[in-house]
Enzyme design. Sequence first.
Site, PDB file in Angstrom:
ATOM      1  CE  LYS A   1      -6.476   2.334  -1.821  1.00 44.21           C
ATOM      2  NZ  LYS A   1      -7.326   2.727  -0.551  1.00 44.21           N
TER       3      LYS A   1
ATOM      4  CE1 TYR B   1      -3.301   2.895   0.394  1.00 40.99           C
ATOM      5  CE2 TYR B   1      -3.864   1.924   2.372  1.00 40.99           C
ATOM      6  CZ  TYR B   1      -4.006   2.911   1.495  1.00 40.99           C
ATOM      7  OH  TYR B   1      -5.049   3.893   1.668  1.00 40.99           O
TER       8      TYR B   1
END
Length: 298
Positions: free
Chosen positions: A153, A125
Amino acid sequence: MLTPFTPSGEVDTASLAALAEHLIGAGVNGLFACGSSAEIALLDDAQREQIIGTLVDTAAGRVPVVAGAIDSGTRRTIAHAKRAADLGVAAVVVTAPYYVDTHDDEVLAHFRTVASALDVPVIAYDIPSTVHRSLPADITIALAREGAVIGIKDSSGNVINFRRVLVETEDLDFSVLMGNEPLVETALFLGAHGAVPSLANVEPAGFVGMYRAAQHGDWSTVKREQTRLNRLRDITTIPDLARIGGFAALVGSMKSVLVDEGVISSSVGAAPFLPLTDEERAQVGSAASRLMAVAVDA
């Protein structure tokens, strides 16, 4: 996913389950628990587990649930991740360490150590707005090639970095997901595998429609929806930032719309976030009602 709370500050599991049904019903391909928009940094361990357990039970295998195992150090991250795995998540989502200043080699060691300690996959992330450092493409690509992470992400807004990761991992079973809402159109055009936008809590049909339209090569629909959703996102700028912080304005605005829609029961945030005023809530609701739309038929 957002985290609904009761007025007393407890996790509102009934509203959380209703929000999950709202998203699944709109056609999302998965649920992300305990991320930034879930107010993860303000949750205690019991609340994290309550959220993850509720969403795994509610999804009941219809879509995968991934959960943030987000903390400032490696040992705490592993502890969160193991508990999430015990609760049945499909993968855990991990940031670089934060609060401390880290070298790239330390970030690599963090992800490698976390991955080696777990029986569930890890998704990286990249969110420098909260972690206060980015994940350079070199780090992401190295971790992908080692198999330490199965996807990323990317909420950095760095399209150059994003594209390089896409290109240099295209021969791998590796998912590159856009986390920056105004860049979903761009990401899909570049070949991203999907998006994880917090505004999808409010308007999941729009983002699902964009994704499906992109799969069919209908870029005019993608462009139209991105423009509309960008305008809808402006609801988060309505609250007075001379009175509350930007993150409280962000989650409070989205929760306010979901209250108006009857999806959740309260727009309260985790302590110490202050709530929107009645006037701000009314303005948010009025603006949202003009911009909400039915799902794109794609």
